[in-house]
Each structure stands twice: as C-alpha cells, then as structure tokens.
Design an enzyme around this catalytic site. Structure first.
Site, PDB file in Angstrom:
ATOM      1  N   ASP A  31      21.985 -43.107  23.481  1.00  0.00           N
ATOM      2  CA  ASP A  31      22.495 -41.951  24.240  1.00  0.00           C
ATOM      3  C   ASP A  31      21.610 -41.683  25.445  1.00  0.00           C
ATOM      4  OD1 ASP A  31      24.370 -41.694  22.361  1.00  0.00           O
ATOM      5  OD2 ASP A  31      23.618 -39.820  21.478  1.00  0.00           O
ATOM      6  N   PHE A  32      20.293 -41.843  25.221  1.00  0.00           N
ATOM      7  CA  PHE A  32      19.343 -41.552  26.290  1.00  0.00           C
ATOM      8  C   PHE A  32      19.590 -42.471  27.483  1.00  0.00           C
ATOM      9  CE2 PHE A  32      15.343 -42.298  28.510  1.00  0.00           C
ATOM     10  CZ  PHE A  32      15.002 -40.991  28.855  1.00  0.00           C
ATOM     11  N   PHE A  34      22.248 -44.115  28.207  1.00  0.00           N
ATOM     12  CA  PHE A  34      23.558 -43.819  28.788  1.00  0.00           C
ATOM     13  C   PHE A  34      23.439 -42.629  29.753  1.00  0.00           C
ATOM     14  CE2 PHE A  34      27.779 -41.931  28.918  1.00  0.00           C
ATOM     15  CZ  PHE A  34      28.626 -43.027  28.978  1.00  0.00           C
ATOM     16  N   ASP A  35      22.751 -41.582  29.287  1.00  0.00           N
ATOM     17  CA  ASP A  35      22.595 -40.382  30.128  1.00  0.00           C
ATOM     18  C   ASP A  35      21.817 -40.685  31.400  1.00  0.00           C
ATOM     19  OD1 ASP A  35      23.979 -39.007  28.263  1.00  0.00           O
ATOM     20  OD2 ASP A  35      22.240 -38.043  27.339  1.00  0.00           O
ATOM     21  N   SER A  80      59.748 -28.705  22.240  1.00  0.00           N
ATOM     22  CA  SER A  80      59.005 -28.536  20.984  1.00  0.00           C
ATOM     23  C   SER A  80      59.824 -29.164  19.862  1.00  0.00           C
ATOM     24  CB  SER A  80      58.717 -27.071  20.733  1.00  0.00           C
ATOM     25  OG  SER A  80      59.930 -26.391  20.642  1.00  0.00           O
ATOM     26  N   GLU A 111      54.161 -39.459  11.717  1.00  0.00           N
ATOM     27  CA  GLU A 111      52.841 -39.234  12.337  1.00  0.00           C
ATOM     28  C   GLU A 111      52.273 -37.935  11.806  1.00  0.00           C
ATOM     29  OE1 GLU A 111      53.443 -39.000  16.555  1.00  0.00           O
ATOM     30  OE2 GLU A 111      54.359 -40.978  16.613  1.00  0.00           O
ATOM     31  N   LYS A 113      50.760 -34.284  12.338  1.00  0.00           N
ATOM     32  CA  LYS A 113      50.941 -33.256  13.364  1.00  0.00           C
ATOM     33  C   LYS A 113      49.594 -32.581  13.587  1.00  0.00           C
ATOM     34  CE  LYS A 113      54.161 -29.667  14.723  1.00  0.00           C
ATOM     35  NZ  LYS A 113      53.296 -28.629  15.172  1.00  0.00           N
ATOM     36  N   ASP A 115      46.814 -30.113  15.284  1.00  0.00           N
ATOM     37  CA  ASP A 115      46.881 -28.713  15.659  1.00  0.00           C
ATOM     38  C   ASP A 115      45.978 -28.436  16.854  1.00  0.00           C
ATOM     39  OD1 ASP A 115      47.830 -26.228  15.490  1.00  0.00           O
ATOM     40  OD2 ASP A 115      46.685 -25.619  13.732  1.00  0.00           O
ATOM     41  N   TYR A 224      50.651 -39.535  21.629  1.00  0.00           N
ATOM     42  CA  TYR A 224      51.774 -39.870  20.757  1.00  0.00           C
ATOM     43  C   TYR A 224      53.082 -40.114  21.493  1.00  0.00           C
ATOM     44  CZ  TYR A 224      51.986 -34.749  21.006  1.00  0.00           C
ATOM     45  OH  TYR A 224      51.984 -33.461  21.439  1.00  0.00           O
ATOM     46  N   LYS A 287      59.883 -39.174  13.491  1.00  0.00           N
ATOM     47  CA  LYS A 287      60.650 -39.532  14.688  1.00  0.00           C
ATOM     48  C   LYS A 287      61.508 -40.761  14.400  1.00  0.00           C
ATOM     49  CE  LYS A 287      56.740 -38.004  17.465  1.00  0.00           C
ATOM     50  NZ  LYS A 287      55.594 -38.350  18.297  1.00  0.00           N
ATOM     51  N   LYS A 311      56.025 -28.861   7.987  1.00  0.00           N
ATOM     52  CA  LYS A 311      54.764 -28.105   7.969  1.00  0.00           C
ATOM     53  C   LYS A 311      54.288 -27.949   6.534  1.00  0.00           C
ATOM     54  CE  LYS A 311      54.421 -26.129  12.287  1.00  0.00           C
ATOM     55  NZ  LYS A 311      54.213 -24.830  12.839  1.00  0.00           N
ATOM     56  N   CYS A 419      29.966   6.485   2.863  1.00  0.00           N
ATOM     57  CA  CYS A 419      29.897   5.397   3.832  1.00  0.00           C
ATOM     58  C   CYS A 419      28.702   4.493   3.509  1.00  0.00           C
ATOM     59  CB  CYS A 419      29.753   5.978   5.238  1.00  0.00           C
ATOM     60  SG  CYS A 419      29.451   4.708   6.476  1.00  0.00           S
ATOM     61  N   CYS A 422      26.092   4.974   6.608  1.00  0.00           N
ATOM     62  CA  CYS A 422      25.387   6.204   6.979  1.00  0.00           C
ATOM     63  C   CYS A 422      25.408   7.257   5.888  1.00  0.00           C
ATOM     64  CB  CYS A 422      25.954   6.772   8.283  1.00  0.00           C
ATOM     65  SG  CYS A 422      27.569   7.532   8.071  1.00  0.00           S
ATOM     66  N   CYS A 437      34.958   6.738   7.623  1.00  0.00           N
ATOM     67  CA  CYS A 437      33.732   7.514   7.703  1.00  0.00           C
ATOM     68  C   CYS A 437      33.893   8.486   8.868  1.00  0.00           C
ATOM     69  CB  CYS A 437      32.555   6.570   7.943  1.00  0.00           C
ATOM     70  SG  CYS A 437      31.096   7.451   8.504  1.00  0.00           S
ATOM     71  N   CYS A 443      27.280   7.170  13.055  1.00  0.00           N
ATOM     72  CA  CYS A 443      27.358   6.005  12.164  1.00  0.00           C
ATOM     73  C   CYS A 443      27.198   4.706  12.977  1.00  0.00           C
ATOM     74  CB  CYS A 443      28.700   6.049  11.435  1.00  0.00           C
ATOM     75  SG  CYS A 443      28.908   4.719  10.264  1.00  0.00           S
TER      76      CYS A 443
END
Ligand code: IVH
Length: 696
Positions: A31-32, A34-35, A80, A111, A113, A115, A224, A287, A311, A419, A422, A437, A443
């Site tokens: 990583d180093f 690459f950076d 959708s 496939e 789904k 989120d 997709y 699909k 779902k 409460c 308080c 309360c 409070c």
C-alpha cells in the site's frame, strides 16, 4: 525521464496494480509503495496539467469539488422492479412470463439484490465519461467525479471488437459493511451524527461535493446491466460475462436457472448465506435471460415485465432480555431500551456480551418505545424474546417465547417513578403513551438534546458540531442552551478534551478541540446566523413544531415577535395548525427561560423574521380538497404546484391515505403509490386536469 513519459508510465502502472488488486484480488505492491507512486503522479500532473491523461488514476483519490450537481436526463429511463415477498407471488410472475411468451421456452438469471443506490455509467470510446444517480428514474444527478473514486470501476475499457463506441452500464453503488463501520466510528469520534445504515451512508457519500471525501469513504459498485443502441448480446448472461471480461465488477453470485422451482432453490440457498457477504442485500432479482424475450415481454409504466425482485423477510432470532435502561430525550420523554444477549451468552457479564447476530451485525440493544409496549409484549427480565431487524437496520422485539418461561428465572419490569438522569418524579399527560421528566430547565439530556436539535441539518445545520462535542461543551459548563453557543470563542474552545465511552464496544474515544476543529465550529456558527427564520423556529425545538409546521408558522406570522404575541385563536386560524400545536407554542413562550433564550439568539444576529412572499390567494375553488403530488410534470415543478394548490384553498397531505381526495400524478411516479391510491378510491388527476380544476 521526460514528464510525459513519466506520467504515462506511472498512470499505466497504477491502473495495472489497481486492476490486479480489485479485479484479480492480487496485491503485487505494498500500500505504501502504491501511495507513493500516486503522490508522484499527482505532483507531476500539478506541474504539467496539460499532460494529465483523461483516465488518470489520480481521479480515484478525488480532489475535484462539485458545487451543484448537473441534472442529466437518462438516455434509457432507470426503472424499478416489482417486488414479491412469497413463493406464491413468484409463481404468479412465472405464469405471467409463460403467458407473455406464448409457450416458448425460457430461462432466468437469478442475482442478489444489493442494498445501495443505483448508478448509471456512460462510456464513450472506451472512456468513462459520466456517472449519474437514478434520481426520479427520468433524471438524475451527475456525480462523475465521485464515481471515479470507485476503485473497481474501470476508467477506461480497452477496445475489444464487440465494445460499441457508446454504451451504458448500470449497477448498485454501495458501502461495504467494513467501510460503514469505519465511517460511523469516525463520525462518533468527531461527535458527528452517524448514518443509520449502509444504504444511507452510500447515498450520502456518493453525493458529497468534495470527491476526496467520497474517495476516503471507500465505496464500491456491482454492475448488473448493459445498455446500448446497438444490439450486442443475445442474452443477459452473455452481457454479464462480457462485462466481466471487459474488467467490470459484475455482481457475484448470479446463476442461470431453467425453472421457477430452481429460482426458489436459489432463494433458499442465499437466505442464510447472504449474511456472510461483506455488504447489505435485501433480496433476489430474477430476470428473463433472453434479451429478445425481454423485448417481447416489455414494460409496465414503472417496471419491466421480464424481471421481479423477491424480498427476504426481516431476520428474526431469539435473544435474552438482560436488563432495561431508560433514555431521556430532548422533550423529556423516557424511552425504555432493552439490553440483549444471545442465548449462549446468558451467563456472561454484560460487558463481555457480543449480542445476537442479525443480518450482518450484532444486536445488543432494541428500543421498547414506551411503557405500553412493555405491557403489550408482556416482557419480564430474563425472558427469551424474538428480535427482528426490519429494513436490515433497526432491531425490534417482536414477542416473547413463552415456552421458555419457567426454564430460567424471570422477574417483572418496573417502570421507574423518577427520572434516571435528574431524579424528578416522572409524569404522563392524559392521552399520551410516554412518561416524561418535567424538569425541562435542568435535566441534562433534555438540555443537551435541545442543543443537538438546534444544530440539526434542517435547523441551523451546524455540521461541525455533533453529539460528542456538545457533550464536551456541556460538561465544561460552556453551554446550557442553544443561545450559549454564540458566546463561544476561539480561546475558550482550543485545547478542550474529553474521552467518551462507547457503550457498545466498551472503548473510550477521545474528542479534542484542535485548531482546525475550533475554526470549523466557529465558521459553522457564523454561517448559521444567515439561516432562514423557519430554520431558527424549527431549531427552537418547540414540541410538535417539526420542520413543516415551522415553515407554515414562519410563512404566516413572518417574525418571532408576531408569533410570540399570537393568541390561541390566532394560532389555530393558521391552515393546518391544530389546537395541540397552538397550545404548545403558547406554553413555550409562556416560559421566561425560553423568552430569554430567544432574545439572546436575536442579539446573536440570527434571522428572526422572513421576507418571503406570503401565499397570495387566487381563489377558493379547492377549499376542503386534499392533494398529494407525485412524479415529474411538464409545466410546473412540485413546489409551484404546491403553491397553486394552496393559493386556491386546497391542502397538501404528506401521503396517500383514506383522507386524500386527489393524487396529482406526473410521469414516473411510484407504482406502489398509484396502486394504493387506486385501492383507496382516490381520484387520480393529471397536470392538465388539475389546471382545468383551478381555471374553473
Ligand atoms: S436490475 C429494470 N439487478 O433494485 C430494473 N437491480 O427495485 C433494473 N438492485 O433500482 C434493475 N440489485 O437499485 C437490478 N442485481 C440487481 C440489483 C438491482 C439491486 C436495485 C436497483 C434498482 C432496484 C429495483
């Protein structure tokens, strides 16, 4: 070496390592290193901007800032999917497909789904030229600078024979659980509001103005679908395989199946397995595979007839109710919260408990809402309860496993009389479920909560402050009310520190006010002085005065002085302001402490009046009629339509319900809204019909 060559070489190398890492899972370089290479390329591009390549890998670390995102009309609308929740509905979908295809054979692609948010990417001559959000399906926001920070998304695809000169790929932009956790931990440390779920975090992060910040949040995307004016593929399967071969991060886990029974098998296969994925999924997409058959089946107004989503129901698991603690909110309302553990953790000390594993996260707490809910569920301490995560996010207790009663010791839950913060005696107003309360001037959580509310995005929008920082200011006795924020100075803030315990992890996080933090806080406060009056009014946190009510009161009374003088009768005369709100406003201004605070805010230079145009009444032809607006319109935007409705005596409702008279429907409105309106017998009218109504 000449800079042109150097830039080309570095760009090629970086893209190569990037591809190896994100497409082949092989890390050929640290990583180093690459950076360092990336930094070198950035420096060279700064020195020689004219030599910067169009697909330069430096775009992946962001830096470009977009003030306002352009609105782009999608070349192909982004539809959708119709949803199903059970096998029976799925079989009905299969029936419709079978009928629609007149007995032809067909296959499905299943496939996962994902989120997140749907994104569309346009490539011209192999180069990624545009990334756009779904928006309303017809138009979306152009977020090209931000999508270029997705490491797995090719900035250029090497021209193979079948790649058309212009094409679009679509997929789901998401925030993996690991990035989500990191981001929220960071927000917590900074005392800023956390995201409720990875989807919101992804959506917010793809829409940041500063692409460098988007890059830091490490978003990803699964592709997709492929779209082009040319016919390139014969089946969805072919397109997925080609996209993969061209270097796209195609959604994994997809499978070709021959029948609805096999679709159902796939659904069962992933029901549990999806919890092991590094990102949130909420179902399966099915699909029809052949693109010719997809064309035959076509589309309804909102969704394709050749695809559907299934779902998954919220996951539900048993947990042990170990204890209940009581949270006091800004309004003084006391909310019981369940402390839970897994059945196997029953004997562990609570600070060692991990919680119940539900849809990818560990759940240790769940809100119980109020005393009535405790009663309704009939809960006892030690009970085995069922916990469910609805929308994959907020855990809730759905019931008690009474068959376990008697096996372990349980004891009744006693709602506190005082409460927990308080000590004041709790009260309950007639007709309300929450105990509260009454000590609103002393409070601590109420005082802190009011300040948190005041800085909220919809109020003064001071995002350089947050829960943790407010806690620190409160502990140092620097602020007790929102108005005290405007007394803060650089010298008072610099160097303040506090360690805050994260109850979930048991770890402490340190908040410290360094130079930059202090500058940001003071800048945020300064900016808030020009926030509109309606925001200030909402920020006061008057009970029942939410953002919409604050808008209405501000538009009607025009200034805080008029509002504080208003009588009950004058308040209820305002459209949509009922007795409960009117009384609450009167009660608020009856308290000297609130009067002083408002005066102090005024002295601090906040906007206490508005010069916005009042609603000019055109007629009362719509009197007594209620409206909901949905979709996109030709001649007006939604705000203009809303103004027209109100100017003619009509009233807006927030959603489709039995009380609704008219649904003003534009293009691309949600099918569920339309369906609900039809079911409830609501009259659905077009823009033209609406105009005719008011012309009458
Ligand atoms: S296909 C014509 N495939 O679900 C519809 N969508 O409710 C094209 N989504 O807006 C969408 N994973 O954001 C498709 N494998 C997948 C998906 C997927 C997630 C989202 C997408 C879409 C929404 C539809």
């Amino acid at each position: 070496m000449n800079p042109e060559l150097q830039i080309r070489e570095l760009s090629e190398k970086l893209e190569y390592y990037n591809k190896r890492y994100y497409q082949d899972n092989v890390s050929e370089i640290s990583d180093f290193d690459f950076d360092q290479m990336m930094k070198k390329l950035q420096e060279l591009e700064k020195l020689h901007p004219e030599l910067r390549q169009i697909d330069s890998p430096t775009q992946r670390v962001g830096g470009a800032v977009t003030k306002n995102f352009n609105t782009i009309t999608h070349r192909y609308p982004m539809l959708s999917l119709d949803n199903t929740y059970n096998e029976q509905e799925l079989r009905l979908f299969d029936e419709r497909v079978r009928k629609g295809l007149d007995g032809e054979e067909y296959e499905y692609i299943c496939e996962l789904k994902f989120d997140g948010i749907s994104l569309s990417f346009t490539y011209e001559n192999g180069v990624l030229v545009r990334g756009v959000t779904r928006g309303d399906g017809t138009r979306g926001d152009e977020i090209t600078n931000n999508v270029k920070t997705i490491r797995s998304l090719p900035l250029r695809v090497s021209s193979g024979e079948s790649i058309p000169p212009v094409f679009e790929v679509r997929g789901e932009g998401f925030m993996p659980f690991s990035s989500f956790q990191r981001l929220n931990d960071e927000m917590e440390t900074l005392g800023e509001n956390q995201y409720a779920n990875p989807r919101n975090a992804a959506s917010g992060s793809f829409k940041l103005q500063d692409s460098a910040e988007t890059a830091r949040r490490t978003l990803d995307c699964y592709l997709y679908s492929f779209l082009s004016d040319q016919t390139v593929f014969e089946s969805h399967e072919e397109s997925l395989l080609a996209l993969k071969a061209w270097g796209f991060n195609v959604s994994p886990g997809w499978k070709k199946v021959q029948s609805i029974d096999q679709v159902i098998e796939y659904i069962h296969e992933w029901e549990e397995k999806r919890a092991t994925l590094p990102l949130a999924t909420d179902g399966i997409v099915i699909k029809v595979n052949s693109l010719e058959q997809q064309r035959e089946l076509g589309f309804t107004a909102k969704s394709p007839r050749w695809a559907i989503s299934f779902k998954y129901k919220a996951e539900n698991k048993p947990a042990i109710l170990r204890s209940v603690h009581y949270q006091v909110g800004r309004t003084g309302a006391v909310t019981p919260v369940a402390n839970l553990c897994a059945e196997s953790e029953r004997t562990l000390p609570y600070n060692k408990v991990k919680g119940v594993h539900l849809s990818g996260t560990n759940v240790k707490r769940a809100t119980l809402h109020n005393a009535n809910e405790l009663e309704r569920l009939g809960l006892q301490l030690g009970d085995t309860v069922f916990v469910e995560k609805s929308g994959e996010i907020i855990p809730k207790i759905t019931g008690v496993d009474v068959s376990k009663r008697g096996l372990f010791q349980t004891e009744p839950i006693e709602f506190p009389k005082n409460c927990p913060e308080c000590g004041s005696e709790l009260m309950r107003n007639e007709g309300e479920v929450a105990f509260f309360c009454p000590n609103d001037s002393e409070c601590p959580p109420q005082l802190k909560g009011r300040i948190e509310h005041f800085i909220h995005r919809k109020a003064m929008n001071i995002d350089s402050l947050g829960e943790g920082k407010i806690e620190l200011l409160f502990d140092q006795k620097l602020v007790r009310t929102p108005a005290d924020l405007y007394d803060l100075s650089h010298d008072r803030l610099l160097g303040l520190e506090k360690s805050i315990l994260n109850e979930e992890t048991g770890k402490f996080k340190k908040i410290s006010f360094r130079e930059k933090t202090v500058d940001n806080i003071l800048k945020g406060l300064e900016l808030s002085r020009s926030a509109p009056f309606k925001n200030v009014l909402f920020g006061l946190g008057i009970r029942f005065v939410g953002a919409t009510v604050a808008d209405k009161l501000a538009a009607y009374f025009k200034s805080i002085d008029n509002l504080r003088k208003a009588t009950y009768e004058e308040l209820v005369a305002v459209p949509e302001i009922g007795g409960r709100i009117a009384q609450s406003v009167i009660d608020y201004f009856a308290q000297p402490g609130n009067q002083h605070m408002v005066d102090k805010l005024e002295r601090a230079g906040l906007q206490m009046a508005t010069d916005e145009k009042p609603v000019v009444m055109e007629s009362n032809v719509l009197e007594g009629k209620t409206f909901v607006i949905s979709g996109v319109f030709e001649n007006f935007d939604r705000d203009e339509l809303k103004e027209k409705i109100e100017a003619n005596g009509g009233r807006m409702l927030s959603g489709v319900s039995g009380k609704l008279n008219y649904l003003l429907a534009g293009a691309n409105m949600g099918p569920s809204k339309l369906e609900k309106a039809r079911k409830l017998g609501v009259t659905i009218i077009s823009e033209e019909e609406f105009l005719l109504m008011i012309e009458e």
